[in-house]
Scaffold this active site. Structure first.
Site, PDB file in Angstrom:
ATOM      1  N   GLU A 124       3.735  -5.767   5.294  1.00  0.00           N
ATOM      2  CA  GLU A 124       3.118  -7.377   5.156  1.00  0.00           C
ATOM      3  C   GLU A 124       3.800  -7.987   6.229  1.00  0.00           C
ATOM      4  O   GLU A 124       4.791  -7.799   7.027  1.00  0.00           O
ATOM      5  CB  GLU A 124       3.277  -8.641   4.045  1.00  0.00           C
TER       6      GLU A 124
ATOM      7  N   CYS B 106       0.950  -0.943   0.411  1.00  0.00           N
ATOM      8  CA  CYS B 106       0.433  -0.284  -0.278  1.00  0.00           C
ATOM      9  C   CYS B 106       1.154   1.318  -0.297  1.00  0.00           C
ATOM     10  O   CYS B 106       2.232   1.354  -0.074  1.00  0.00           O
ATOM     11  CB  CYS B 106      -0.514   0.162   0.893  1.00  0.00           C
TER      12      CYS B 106
ATOM     13  N   LEU C  92      -3.599  -1.972  -1.943  1.00  0.00           N
ATOM     14  CA  LEU C  92      -3.363  -3.287  -3.155  1.00  0.00           C
ATOM     15  C   LEU C  92      -3.024  -4.267  -2.448  1.00  0.00           C
ATOM     16  O   LEU C  92      -3.714  -4.746  -1.235  1.00  0.00           O
ATOM     17  CB  LEU C  92      -1.416  -3.588  -3.294  1.00  0.00           C
TER      18      LEU C  92
END
Length: 619
Positions: free
Chosen positions: A83, A2, A55
């Site tokens: 992540e 993102c 995303l």
């Protein structure tokens, strides 16, 4: 992945003019849309505004951002890029405190962990991330960055004490009053250290980057930086056999954990040991679910016709890629870039980085990532293995061990020879670079029992992780995220790096084998001819047309009276440089950036100053 951005000022009342500040948040999201084309959102509070582009990879339905939680009638907001690979452990820690997330998203777990444990919870988070959390109760904004700076996070302060942050510098420029100025320090970063940067430097005046392994707390009473992770020097007590077992476990476990995704993954495959190990483990895991790994390799059109073996690039990749594709039974795609595209993408690379970068190495990778992103959102790479395991020539050659400067730039002379005398007098480049080097090596813990050679190698290992690896991580992030592709780097796993950093050199290069610990620990995963292949870095073109194309473009730039190139560089020296053959065997940065790449870098400098309307100050 993102993009995140926002602003904070404890003395402001942004809700008094909501449309003005909501528009700024919208512009920030638009500037970062390439990082997250699936969705975007924003939230405006009295003292803070947050913007996010998404995303969607984990829990696509429920992990919408900004995300807000309420506790005792107070609100906490988060925007997050990255992540988390140990999500299960973080969830367990929350449940032990009676806190149960209601979604599968890592975003919610991070926000709940912040609320429950405070900012220092980040020490237990294993992943790649840039995070911003706004605590309305205490009017506090906290920015977090992962251990090695895989994910970027820039910030600046304005004269009215407004704090502005963004995943990329271009997001900062969306806030009124953020300047496009380069001072003496910034020019030294570009001309003396570039394409590397001093950790924390944003090159532009008053623009900085949150340091890797730290978090920044902005409160009504001021700003505080907390270092939550650093590489530590420790005696290595494991036997050689135990060391191999642990390295194999850490490598395999890092790759497996980084395969987590709710969308299909793929890998980059060069036919070298690093990407082949990553691909082999991914392929093995996917076969358990009757799935076939998708792999991609890169090269240049007609490169086999012009390739020249040299010290830094002894062999072409394709024959080894073919062997690995057959071994893995992967669904493989060969991608090629032509020289005109490579040259044209030099300018797009500047826009992706907001700075001059690794010239055509970045431009071609940008093109390849665009092609991969047409079918995938997540890719695992072999990046960082050379920095961690000691794969570069400067780890092994005595002259680098005694050079007392950054080993990937053993001499500033190739740069200084092209600059104007006036600029050289103003920059004091040698002092600037020496100061950056000294500051870096002063961070290293030296073990008293180590001799001078061992100490030098420890310093080089640290510098590679702190500086050179950061340059490659920047390259990977900007080129992949420019087209909404998330690139993961399992060799930058924190547990792995912590362990390998302290392995003695005689183990790392046992029997004279470069990166022996990695190769020997992974025996059985790959064919030996791949596992013990001599290092050959990211491919470059050897087509003379490319050099001619760059020379032609640089000559046109030199004819433009308003180009900064004519101010920074000596006209006669640059003209002579452009018209004479280049030595491919003596790079001026790293292993790949020789003569043509110097021309490409100068072209990027010219474009950078024009594209951002950069103003020089006190130079």
């Amino acid at each position: 992945m993102c993009g995140i951005a926002g602003f904070y000022n404890n003395n402001a009342e942004f809700l008094s003019q909501p449309q003005q500040y909501e528009d700024i948040l919208t512009h920030m999201a638009q500037a970062l849309r390439h990082r997250g084309p699936d969705d975007n959102g924003s939230i405006l509070c009295g003292k803070c505004g947050l913007s996010h582009t998404r995303l969607a990879i984990i829990d696509p339905e429920n992990a919408v951002q900004p995300m807000t939680k309420e506790l005792s009638m107070y609100h906490y907001h988060i925007v997050y890029n990255g992540e988390i690979y140990n999500l299960k452990e973080l969830r367990t820690a929350l449940k032990e405190r009676g806190v149960t997330p209601v979604t599968d998203s890592d975003t919610e777990v991070l926000l709940l962990s912040f609320i429950e444990f405070g900012a220092y919870f980040i020490k237990k988070a294993d992943g790649i991330f840039a995070i911003a959390v706004y605590d309305e109760r205490h009017s506090t904004l906290t920015l977090f960055r992962d251990s090695f700076g895989v994910k970027p996070l820039f910030y600046t302060f304005l004269n009215d004490n407004t704090f502005v942050f963004s995943s990329e510098i271009k997001g900062l420029f969306c806030y009124p009053g953020v300047g496009h100025t380069i001072d003496r320090n910034g020019l030294n970063e570009i001309l003396g250290l570039g394409p590397a940067r001093t950790p924390g430097s944003g090159v532009f005046k008053n623009i900085f980057e949150v340091m890797p392994g730290s978090y920044l707390t902005i409160t009504p009473s001021g700003v505080h930086t907390t270092l939550y992770y650093r590489i530590e020097s420790r005696p290595h007590i494991d036997s050689y056999e135990t060391t191999l077992e642990k390295v194999r476990f850490y490598v395999t476990d890092a790759i497996r954990r980084q395969m987590v995704s709710d969308v299909p993954i793929c890998t980059f495959l060069s036919g070298g040991v690093d990407s082949s190990v990553v691909s082999a483990i991914c392929a093995k895991e996917m076969k358990k679910d009757n799935e076939r790994l998708k792999t991609f390799s890169f090269d240049f059109v007609n490169n086999s016709q012009y390739f020249k073996a040299n010290t830094f690039q002894p062999s072409m990749d394709k024959p080894f890629v073919e062997k690995m594709v057959e071994y893995l039974d992967s669904d493989h795609t060969y991608l090629e870039c032509d020289n005109l595209t490579q040259a044209d993408y030099l300018y797009r690379s500047v826009a992706a980085h907001d700075l001059p970068c690794m010239a055509d190495i970045d431009s071609s990778l940008l093109y390849f990532c665009e092609k991969v992103s047409e079918s995938h959102k997540v890719v695992l790479t072999g990046e960082c293995a050379d920095e961690v395991f000691g794969g570069y020539p400067w780890f092994h050659k005595e002259e680098f061990l005694k050079n007392n400067t950054f080993p990937w730039t053993p001499s500033l002379q190739p740069r200084k020879a092209l600059l104007s005398k006036e600029i050289l007098l103003k920059l004091h480049m040698d002092d600037y670079v020496k100061n950056a080097y000294d500051n870096a090596i002063n961070e290293i813990d030296i073990l008293p029992k180590e001799n001078e050679i061992q100490t030098s190698r420890r310093r080089i290992s640290y510098l590679n992780i702190r500086f050179f690896m950061q340059t490659l991580l920047n390259r990977m992030d900007r080129t992949s995220m420019s087209c909404g592709l998330e690139a993961r780097v399992p060799f930058a796993d924190r547990r792995l790096v912590d362990y390998v950093f302290n392995i003695p050199w005689e183990m790392k290069t046992k029997d004279g084998i470069v990166k022996n610990i990695l190769r020997s620990s992974c025996q059985g995963l790959l064919p030996d001819e791949i596992l013990f292949r001599r290092k050959s870095p990211y491919p470059k073109t050897y087509n003379p047309y490319y050099e001619e194309l760059l020379a032609s473009r640089l000559k046109k730039v030199m004819e433009q009276k308003d180009s900064v190139v004519n101010y920074l560089f000596d006209k006669d020296s640059l003209k002579n440089f452009v018209e004479n053959p280049k030595d491919y065997a003596k790079p001026w940065y790293g292993q790949l950036m020789a003569g043509p790449q110097m021309m490409a870098y100068i072209l990027q400098i010219d474009y950078f100053f024009k594209y951002y309307n950069v103003q020089l100050e006190d130079i």
